[in-house]
Design a protein around this motif. Sequence first.
Motif, PDB file in Angstrom:
ATOM      1  N   GLY A   1      -9.485   5.071  81.185  1.00 43.12           N
ATOM      2  CA  GLY A   1     -10.660   5.928  81.408  1.00 43.12           C
ATOM      3  C   GLY A   1     -10.288   7.393  81.355  1.00 43.12           C
ATOM      4  O   GLY A   1      -9.491   7.817  80.518  1.00 43.12           O
ATOM      5  N   THR A   2     -10.848   8.197  82.262  1.00 44.15           N
ATOM      6  CA  THR A   2     -10.590   9.640  82.235  1.00 44.15           C
ATOM      7  C   THR A   2      -9.127   9.966  82.502  1.00 44.15           C
ATOM      8  O   THR A   2      -8.672  11.062  82.158  1.00 44.15           O
ATOM      9  N   ALA A   3      -8.399   9.036  83.100  1.00 50.70           N
ATOM     10  CA  ALA A   3      -6.960   9.263  83.285  1.00 50.70           C
ATOM     11  C   ALA A   3      -6.241   9.393  81.939  1.00 50.70           C
ATOM     12  O   ALA A   3      -5.134   9.953  81.867  1.00 50.70           O
ATOM     13  N   TYR A   4      -6.890   8.894  80.886  1.00 44.69           N
ATOM     14  CA  TYR A   4      -6.282   8.995  79.562  1.00 44.69           C
ATOM     15  C   TYR A   4      -6.190  10.450  79.092  1.00 44.69           C
ATOM     16  O   TYR A   4      -5.392  10.772  78.212  1.00 44.69           O
ATOM     17  N   LEU A   5      -6.974  11.324  79.676  1.00 41.04           N
ATOM     18  CA  LEU A   5      -6.900  12.733  79.297  1.00 41.04           C
ATOM     19  C   LEU A   5      -5.485  13.272  79.480  1.00 41.04           C
ATOM     20  O   LEU A   5      -5.012  14.090  78.688  1.00 41.04           O
ATOM     21  N   ALA A   6      -4.817  12.825  80.521  1.00 44.42           N
ATOM     22  CA  ALA A   6      -3.437  13.262  80.749  1.00 44.42           C
ATOM     23  C   ALA A   6      -2.457  12.538  79.842  1.00 44.42           C
ATOM     24  O   ALA A   6      -1.394  13.073  79.509  1.00 44.42           O
ATOM     25  N   ALA A   7      -2.802  11.327  79.424  1.00 47.11           N
ATOM     26  CA  ALA A   7      -1.900  10.547  78.577  1.00 47.11           C
ATOM     27  C   ALA A   7      -2.021  10.900  77.103  1.00 47.11           C
ATOM     28  O   ALA A   7      -1.063  10.721  76.334  1.00 47.11           O
ATOM     29  N   ALA A   8      -3.180  11.421  76.688  1.00 46.93           N
ATOM     30  CA  ALA A   8      -3.441  11.650  75.263  1.00 46.93           C
ATOM     31  C   ALA A   8      -2.387  12.528  74.583  1.00 46.93           C
ATOM     32  O   ALA A   8      -1.948  12.214  73.465  1.00 46.93           O
ATOM     33  N   PRO A   9      -1.959  13.644  75.188  1.00 47.88           N
ATOM     34  CA  PRO A   9      -0.931  14.447  74.509  1.00 47.88           C
ATOM     35  C   PRO A   9       0.379  13.702  74.315  1.00 47.88           C
ATOM     36  O   PRO A   9       1.099  13.955  73.347  1.00 47.88           O
ATOM     37  N   PHE A  10       0.698  12.780  75.208  1.00 48.12           N
ATOM     38  CA  PHE A  10       1.931  12.006  75.063  1.00 48.12           C
ATOM     39  C   PHE A  10       1.823  11.015  73.908  1.00 48.12           C
ATOM     40  O   PHE A  10       2.809  10.754  73.214  1.00 48.12           O
ATOM     41  N   VAL A  11       0.634  10.469  73.703  1.00 45.62           N
ATOM     42  CA  VAL A  11       0.412   9.598  72.545  1.00 45.62           C
ATOM     43  C   VAL A  11       0.597  10.401  71.255  1.00 45.62           C
ATOM     44  O   VAL A  11       1.283   9.965  70.320  1.00 45.62           O
TER      45      VAL A  11
ATOM     46  N   ALA B   1      -9.967  10.843  68.388  1.00 45.82           N
ATOM     47  CA  ALA B   1     -11.301  11.438  68.364  1.00 45.82           C
ATOM     48  C   ALA B   1     -12.354  10.450  68.877  1.00 45.82           C
ATOM     49  O   ALA B   1     -13.270  10.829  69.624  1.00 45.82           O
ATOM     50  N   ALA B   2     -12.229   9.187  68.474  1.00 47.95           N
ATOM     51  CA  ALA B   2     -13.173   8.172  68.951  1.00 47.95           C
ATOM     52  C   ALA B   2     -13.077   8.014  70.473  1.00 47.95           C
ATOM     53  O   ALA B   2     -14.097   7.862  71.165  1.00 47.95           O
ATOM     54  N   ILE B   3     -11.874   8.065  71.000  1.00 49.43           N
ATOM     55  CA  ILE B   3     -11.700   7.958  72.454  1.00 49.43           C
ATOM     56  C   ILE B   3     -12.314   9.165  73.154  1.00 49.43           C
ATOM     57  O   ILE B   3     -12.968   9.031  74.198  1.00 49.43           O
ATOM     58  N   ALA B   4     -12.116  10.351  72.590  1.00 49.71           N
ATOM     59  CA  ALA B   4     -12.685  11.557  73.189  1.00 49.71           C
ATOM     60  C   ALA B   4     -14.208  11.462  73.269  1.00 49.71           C
ATOM     61  O   ALA B   4     -14.812  11.819  74.287  1.00 49.71           O
ATOM     62  N   ARG B   5     -14.832  10.967  72.211  1.00 54.45           N
ATOM     63  CA  ARG B   5     -16.294  10.830  72.220  1.00 54.45           C
ATOM     64  C   ARG B   5     -16.726   9.771  73.238  1.00 54.45           C
ATOM     65  O   ARG B   5     -17.747   9.947  73.924  1.00 54.45           O
ATOM     66  N   ALA B   6     -15.958   8.686  73.342  1.00 58.60           N
ATOM     67  CA  ALA B   6     -16.307   7.653  74.317  1.00 58.60           C
ATOM     68  C   ALA B   6     -16.186   8.177  75.751  1.00 58.60           C
ATOM     69  O   ALA B   6     -16.960   7.787  76.634  1.00 58.60           O
ATOM     70  N   LEU B   7     -15.240   9.089  75.975  1.00 58.59           N
ATOM     71  CA  LEU B   7     -15.059   9.663  77.311  1.00 58.59           C
ATOM     72  C   LEU B   7     -16.033  10.803  77.592  1.00 58.59           C
ATOM     73  O   LEU B   7     -16.122  11.272  78.726  1.00 58.59           O
TER      74      LEU B   7
ATOM     75  N   VAL C   1     -15.946  13.948  76.375  1.00 59.83           N
ATOM     76  CA  VAL C   1     -15.322  15.265  76.502  1.00 59.83           C
ATOM     77  C   VAL C   1     -15.479  16.034  75.194  1.00 59.83           C
ATOM     78  O   VAL C   1     -15.854  15.471  74.157  1.00 59.83           O
ATOM     79  N   ASP C   2     -15.187  17.329  75.241  1.00 58.47           N
ATOM     80  CA  ASP C   2     -15.292  18.183  74.069  1.00 58.47           C
ATOM     81  C   ASP C   2     -14.249  17.745  73.036  1.00 58.47           C
ATOM     82  O   ASP C   2     -13.045  17.874  73.261  1.00 58.47           O
ATOM     83  N   VAL C   3     -14.714  17.255  71.886  1.00 60.88           N
ATOM     84  CA  VAL C   3     -13.805  16.688  70.901  1.00 60.88           C
ATOM     85  C   VAL C   3     -12.910  17.761  70.285  1.00 60.88           C
ATOM     86  O   VAL C   3     -11.719  17.523  70.020  1.00 60.88           O
ATOM     87  N   LEU C   4     -13.451  18.965  70.077  1.00 58.51           N
ATOM     88  CA  LEU C   4     -12.660  20.024  69.470  1.00 58.51           C
ATOM     89  C   LEU C   4     -11.441  20.379  70.328  1.00 58.51           C
ATOM     90  O   LEU C   4     -10.314  20.455  69.834  1.00 58.51           O
ATOM     91  N   TRP C   5     -11.670  20.608  71.620  1.00 55.27           N
ATOM     92  CA  TRP C   5     -10.551  20.957  72.492  1.00 55.27           C
ATOM     93  C   TRP C   5      -9.586  19.778  72.647  1.00 55.27           C
ATOM     94  O   TRP C   5      -8.370  19.951  72.664  1.00 55.27           O
ATOM     95  N   PHE C   6     -10.139  18.585  72.778  1.00 52.21           N
ATOM     96  CA  PHE C   6      -9.303  17.391  72.910  1.00 52.21           C
ATOM     97  C   PHE C   6      -8.394  17.241  71.696  1.00 52.21           C
ATOM     98  O   PHE C   6      -7.191  16.987  71.828  1.00 52.21           O
ATOM     99  N   MET C   7      -8.959  17.416  70.498  1.00 49.22           N
ATOM    100  CA  MET C   7      -8.171  17.262  69.285  1.00 49.22           C
ATOM    101  C   MET C   7      -7.206  18.432  69.077  1.00 49.22           C
ATOM    102  O   MET C   7      -6.154  18.275  68.442  1.00 49.22           O
TER     103      MET C   7
END
Length: 472
Positions: free
Chosen positions: A363-373, A396-402, A404-410
């Motif tokens: 879930g939202t905890a993935y926000l911290a894991a995403a840069p490591f992926v 990008a698909a995960i960001a939209r499902a969560l 959150v702002d896709v541009l900043w996430f990506m």
Amino acid sequence: MPLLLPALLSALPVVTVLLALALGLRSLSAALLGTAAAGLAIGLGFPIPPAAIPDILIHWLPILAEVLLIVAGGLLLSETLRHAGAQAALADWLRGRAGHGVGAVLLVVHGITPFAESVTGFGIGVTIGIPLLACFGLPARTVAVIGLLGLCAVPWGSMAPGTLIAATLADIPFQALGVRSACLSVIPFAVTGVVAAWLASAPDGRGRAVWQGILSGLVLTLAVTAVNAVIGTPPAGALGALVVIALHLLWAPQRGRVSLGASGLRAVQAYGVLLGGVLIAGGLTTTLAGLSGAWRYLASPALWLFVATAWFARGVPPAPPLRKAWTAWVQVAPVTGLFIGLGVLMAVSGMAAFLARTLAGAGTAYLAAAPFVAAAGGFVTGSNSGANAMFAATQAAIARALGVDVLWFMAVHNVAAAFLLMASPGKIEMAVQLAGGEAARQRRWIQTTILGVAAVVVVALAAANVGLATLR
């Protein structure tokens, strides 16, 4: 439980590589073990349809060949310049203009290497930066580390194809992703500046050196961001680095009148042939109607590195540079090729996407894991383009499902994936070969140090990812 085995298999290649390196195995051994682990995972849970194999080979073999030719050309140009004394002449000129210490080192880390990397890509910036640093009187292992830190602007490497891949697969504007990637790059730019300044300074001068490193990183951030916003993303790294070079030379504490000499001047002209050839040919193949597909190789550094070498080497005996460049290439090419192949296997088999989706179950905890992926993709492939090809669409698909702002996430994803290029075993091997001396015996220290710097950057990017989602 039914998803446990695929989850373990999808992580197996990356974990195998990291474990092999942690145990002190050579890069080639780690690459072979990682590739074997990927083959096992494909056989047990991620089969590739036989009918898809010809298309995969047609798509990826030319890319692999281009990368290996770029590595060969970069090593040959570097060795040819070194053999002729041109690198030493350039280093003497830089010392005369920018001093002998931290300022000259930061000029290379935030100026010369990012500029070269932005035009050539694939880590070839270190073949220009490390030989210059080697003339500054630093230990070989320090030269290798600082040289690798110059690969801090990889989102714009080779005119930003990796960032374009991320924007295309994520269905977001290319220039907007470039601008946000530049803003977030204040983290890697500042960290690399601090580490390079710390390593290059005497113990009693490290306080001032750290501030120099931070300031240099901020200037590079502002320059690259401004060029992204006003002109566009492809030339932003090169033009931003040129601004840093000019400011370092303008504000240098000592500005002598050391002459470049004949060999130094020819080296500058050779770099001009390389960079001008890439830029002009790239512009022509982009703007002229009908020039697409195979024509793009006219603008590839794989061609212009050899052209620049041939131009410089007129009248220079070719045998010693050829022998030494070949020896270095034999060490670097297999590692680079195997890790690219490993990244391709993980991408086309679906392992990479499955790994990302599995981690997204947090879930939202993935926000911290995403840069490591993202960082894992950059580490394994040694390429921002490869990492984005592996993970960008899924991220990008995960960001939209969560939500959150896709541009900043990506943008976080893009910067994290790019930064781990410098820690990839192929780039470590290249740096070791270029630095020479004790660097070969200090390979593990160099790898560990770069991974430590990368960990700091990725943790900071993870915090930024969480913070940006909270502010939305």
